[in-house]
Design a protein around this motif. Structure first.
Motif: not given
Length: 212
Positions: A41-46
């Motif tokens: 799963n892709l996740f947005s920048k943290i």
């Protein structure tokens, strides 16, 4: 072990509505190398930042607001566990005996507890109100979760050794699945190299170096 350098700042930098003024966070090193090794799963920048001033350790997470899910059933630990949250774990030794967990959802609700190996958690343990403070804020499409933990409390728990705090940095990101249930993507600064998601293991920790 991965290392993150925590920059030393002057005291008395609190702003009116934030624990630290935005301009001060610009002094911090920005940590962005998070991973989710257990799925694709892709996740947005943290973005994660930390600072300290001899009295307190300060931390700041910045995540994309539009990605956030929160369970508003009540203010119980169950609701926090079912919500997007950021997490910091601090260990006193590599045996994890004990270690201390701080989990904060995007509305600033805190779940803190003392832990031992094999998922042995003491939820009666908490940082005192004088030793911890958290806040949340938003701007544009960014949500910030920031806080402070007193250096005195970290020393009392024997978590600072030679200006080093062994720390895990994590995020739980909930997304709606095909069955309309929300399921978590587990995100970590350090890849613990486990078959299944597990933050509660020695290999998920890195080092915070308190610079002087």
């Amino acid at each position: 072990m991965k290392e993150y350098q925590v920059v030393l700042i002057d005291k008395n930098i609190k702003s009116d509505n934030k624990i630290i003024a935005n301009s001060v966070w610009e002094k911090a090193n920005c940590l962005t190398d998070f991973c989710s090794p257990w799925n694709d799963n892709l996740f947005s920048k943290i973005e994660f930042r930390a600072l300290w001033d001899l009295d307190n350790l300060y931390f700041n997470f910045r995540i994309k607001k539009s990605d956030v899910y929160i369970d508003k059933t009540d203010d119980s630990f169950d609701s926090i566990c079912n919500s997007d949250r950021v997490e910091l774990f601090f260990r006193s030794n590599e045996l994890l005996s004990p270690y201390y967990c701080l989990e904060i959802d995007t509305e600033g609700r805190i779940m803190d507890f003392e832990a031992y190996p094999d998922w042995n958690f003491d939820f009666n343990w908490k940082w005192s109100k004088e030793d911890i403070e958290v806040s949340t804020s938003t701007y544009d499409d960014v949500l910030e979760v920031e806080g402070r933990i007193s250096i005195e409390s970290l020393n009392e728990l024997q978590l600072i050794k030679n200006d080093t705090i062994e720390t895990g940095v994590y995020r739980a990101k909930f997304s709606k699945a095909d069955n309309d249930q929300y399921v978590p993507t587990w995100i970590s600064w350090v890849n613990p190299n486990t078959e299944k998601p597990n933050f509660h293991i020695a290999s998920s920790f890195g080092k915070f170096i308190l610079m002087r």
